[in-house]
Structure formats: structure tokens, C-alpha cells
Design a protein around this motif. Structure first.
Motif, PDB file in Angstrom:
ATOM      1  N   ARG A 100      -2.201   2.581  -3.685  1.00  0.00           N
ATOM      2  CA  ARG A 100      -2.000   1.898  -4.791  1.00  0.00           C
ATOM      3  C   ARG A 100      -1.830   3.141  -5.761  1.00  0.00           C
ATOM      4  NH1 ARG A 100      -5.095  -3.726  -5.678  1.00  0.00           N
ATOM      5  NH2 ARG A 100      -4.723  -4.557  -3.801  1.00  0.00           N
ATOM      6  N   VAL A 101      -2.086   4.170  -5.507  1.00  0.00           N
ATOM      7  CA  VAL A 101      -1.974   5.207  -6.565  1.00  0.00           C
ATOM      8  C   VAL A 101      -0.990   6.195  -6.410  1.00  0.00           C
ATOM      9  CG1 VAL A 101      -4.531   5.161  -6.866  1.00  0.00           C
ATOM     10  CG2 VAL A 101      -3.502   6.803  -5.330  1.00  0.00           C
ATOM     11  N   VAL A 140       6.920  -4.995   6.547  1.00  0.00           N
ATOM     12  CA  VAL A 140       7.430  -5.527   5.327  1.00  0.00           C
ATOM     13  C   VAL A 140       6.718  -4.808   4.177  1.00  0.00           C
ATOM     14  CG1 VAL A 140       7.825  -7.716   4.174  1.00  0.00           C
ATOM     15  CG2 VAL A 140       8.119  -7.565   6.489  1.00  0.00           C
ATOM     16  N   LEU A 141       5.437  -4.831   4.265  1.00  0.00           N
ATOM     17  CA  LEU A 141       4.706  -4.191   3.056  1.00  0.00           C
ATOM     18  C   LEU A 141       4.398  -2.793   3.053  1.00  0.00           C
ATOM     19  CD1 LEU A 141       1.937  -7.101   2.414  1.00  0.00           C
ATOM     20  CD2 LEU A 141       4.149  -7.008   1.469  1.00  0.00           C
ATOM     21  N   GLY A 142       4.504  -2.117   4.250  1.00  0.00           N
ATOM     22  CA  GLY A 142       4.680  -0.631   4.349  1.00  0.00           C
ATOM     23  C   GLY A 142       3.146  -0.192   4.417  1.00  0.00           C
ATOM     24  N   ARG A 143       2.409  -0.931   4.969  1.00  0.00           N
ATOM     25  CA  ARG A 143       0.698  -0.519   5.162  1.00  0.00           C
ATOM     26  C   ARG A 143       0.086  -1.069   6.173  1.00  0.00           C
ATOM     27  NH1 ARG A 143      -2.398  -4.604   3.625  1.00  0.00           N
ATOM     28  NH2 ARG A 143      -1.691  -6.183   2.090  1.00  0.00           N
ATOM     29  N   THR A 156       6.369  -3.500  -5.377  1.00  0.00           N
ATOM     30  CA  THR A 156       6.506  -2.262  -4.756  1.00  0.00           C
ATOM     31  C   THR A 156       7.971  -2.054  -4.332  1.00  0.00           C
ATOM     32  OG1 THR A 156       4.412  -2.645  -3.662  1.00  0.00           O
ATOM     33  CG2 THR A 156       5.807  -0.799  -2.793  1.00  0.00           C
ATOM     34  N   PHE A 157       8.840  -2.896  -3.818  1.00  0.00           N
ATOM     35  CA  PHE A 157      10.093  -2.878  -3.424  1.00  0.00           C
ATOM     36  C   PHE A 157      11.097  -3.621  -4.180  1.00  0.00           C
ATOM     37  CE2 PHE A 157       7.231  -2.758   0.327  1.00  0.00           C
ATOM     38  CZ  PHE A 157       7.192  -1.036   0.330  1.00  0.00           C
ATOM     39  N   GLU A 210       3.325 -10.875  -4.639  1.00  0.00           N
ATOM     40  CA  GLU A 210       3.086  -9.924  -5.730  1.00  0.00           C
ATOM     41  C   GLU A 210       3.430  -8.656  -5.298  1.00  0.00           C
ATOM     42  OE1 GLU A 210       0.534  -8.883  -9.617  1.00  0.00           O
ATOM     43  OE2 GLU A 210      -0.010 -10.537  -8.305  1.00  0.00           O
ATOM     44  N   GLU A 211       2.922  -7.896  -4.109  1.00  0.00           N
ATOM     45  CA  GLU A 211       2.890  -6.923  -3.601  1.00  0.00           C
ATOM     46  C   GLU A 211       4.162  -6.183  -3.345  1.00  0.00           C
ATOM     47  OE1 GLU A 211       0.459  -4.381  -0.165  1.00  0.00           O
ATOM     48  OE2 GLU A 211       0.031  -6.183  -0.475  1.00  0.00           O
TER      49      GLU A 211
END
Length: 246
Positions: free
Chosen positions: A16-17, A113-116, A152-153, A147-148
Motif C-alpha cells: 500500500r505504500v 487480479v489484485l496483484g498480491r 490500483t488499476f 475498491e482495491e
């Protein structure tokens, strides 16, 4: 009345940073339609999307979605719509959804999809409930509309693995694209290799999955070898008769 997504605490804030590393091979490259200049750029973006969603081992021409690619090139769908189409395609369903339990499939989708990585078992359970109650299409829609993902993308950027470099490590962790597409439970169901023959130097590994891939019985192999040498001897004899006339 549909259930709301269960809450789950993040186990790490690293993704997140903003990073302070010097850009290099370990840093993700962004592919977005916001700055495409040529047809080649579009091809590169589409390839990056396949690599992210279908995994490195699944990038075959057979699995390409030509109709979705055409829609993306013509502006009928966004990158987010293209990603949704890949996730809902028959190829992705067969290669990833049908070969995993819900927990492993949820983990795989969050990575791609969320990359983590998933935060923990509670997040797996939360998204598994969505998958079980809303089906694959409802799960994909809720994941892409989260929302994530939107923060992000957004609509125009291909997902990528975030924050791969870890503190005090010279190299990042293994990319999601190079990890196995199925879990241990599916792997354990695959036929195990067996040793054939009495001598170890003549032992053969037999990886069986379909009937037509099975090694033939030893008696059939011997019969085939006999027919081969018998046929070869007959051809030589026929050649000698023709050549010398006896």
C-alpha cells in the motif's frame, strides 16, 4: 438477500505504500491504454494481459480470445472488460477453476487480479463464500469492481504483481506467473509414476493421465518387435530375389 463480503485484516501494508527502490528488472512494468501509440503497443499490452491472467505456462495460441482482442482494439471494452472476459473464458475455467478447490482458486485469482498474496485464511473464506453463492461470474464481477482493484488499476491498466521487492533481499520473490496453477490436493490426485522392469537400469517412468497415453503391455511390445524384424527380413529377402533372380 446476498451476503456482504466478510471483513479481513491485512497482514502487511507493504503493497500500500510507495516504493523507494531504483527502477529495474524487479519493478513491474505498467501496461495501460492511456498511453498507447501504435499497434505494436496494443499487441504488447494484450500479451501482458494473457501472461498475468493465464499464467506463463498457459500462454498458447489455442487459448487466445480473438473476439475479446478485437473488442479491446476497437475500444468497445476497456482493459478491465478484457480481463473479465479472460477470467470467464472456457479456457480459464477449465485450466484453473475446474482443477482447484474454491480456496486455491480464490488465492490464484487474488494473485493475478489484485496483484498480491492473500492476507490469510479469513480472506480465502470470505471470497470463497462469494464464489459459492454467486458463481464464477458473480465472483469475477465483485473482484473487479472492488475498491482495491479500481483504485490500483482502474479501467485501463493491466494488473501486475505489486511490491515484489522485499526488504533486505537482493531479489524479489518468485512471480505469480511462475507458480503452479493448481494446489497440492489436485496434484495428489494425478497418477503417480511407476517403475517397470526388474532391473533398475531398465526401469521406465510411466506418467499416466489418459488411456491413449498408457504404455502397451510387455507381450504386445514383444509381438510388435517380432513383426518389425520379421518384416525387415522379408524385405531383404525380397530385394535379394529381385536383384539376383533366385
Amino acid at each position: 438477500m446476498s451476503m456482504s463480503l466478510l471483513t479481513y485484516p491485512p497482514v502487511s501494508q507493504n503493497h500500500r505504500v510507495e516504493g523507494f527502490e531504483i527502477p529495474g528488472d524487479e519493478q513491474p512494468r505498467l501496461y495501460t491504454t492511456d498511453n498507447l501509440l501504435s499497434r505494436t503497443d496494443f499487441d504488447t499490452l494484450i500479451t501482458a494481459a494473457y501472461r498475468q491472467i493465464f499464467n506463463e505456462q498457459q500462454m498458447l495460441t489455442y487459448y487466445r480470445q480473438q473476439f475479446l482482442e478485437s473488442q479491446l482494439r476497437s475500444g468497445q471494452i476497456t482493459v478491465k472488460g478484457f480481463i473479465a472476459g479472460l477470467l470467464l473464458s472456457d479456457s480459464f475455467r477449465r485450466l484453473n477453476y475446474e482443477s482447484n478447490n474454491n480456496y486455491r482458486f480464490v488465492e490464484l485469482c487474488i494473485q493475478r487480479v489484485l496483484g498480491r498474496n492473500v492476507y490469510g485464511d479469513r480472506e480465502k473464506i470470505a471470497w470463497s463464500i462469494v464464489l459459492a453463492t454467486k458463481g464464477l461470474q458473480g465472483f469475477v464481477e465483485q473482484l473487479l469492481n472492488s475498491e482495491e482493484y479500481l483504485t490500483t488499476f482502474g479501467e485501463n491498466t493491466v494488473p501486475y504483481q505489486r511490491r515484489r521487492i522485499l526488504p533486505q533481499r537482493s531479489q524479489g520473490e518468485v512471480t505469480f506467473a511462475h507458480t503452479a496453477r493448481y494446489g497440492e490436493d489436485y496434484r495428489d490426485k494425478l497418477p503417480q509414476p511407476t517403475l517397470r522392469g526388474n532391473r533398475r537400469d531398465s526401469a521406465r517412468l510411466d506418467y499416466l493421465r489418459w488411456a491413449w497415453q498408457k504404455n502397451p503391455p510387455a507381450s504386445l511390445e514383444k509381438a510388435w518387435i517380432g513383426l518389425f524384424y520379421g518384416g525387415a527380413a522379408f524385405i531383404v529377402l525380397l530385394f535379394l530375389v529381385t536383384l539376383f533372380g533366385f
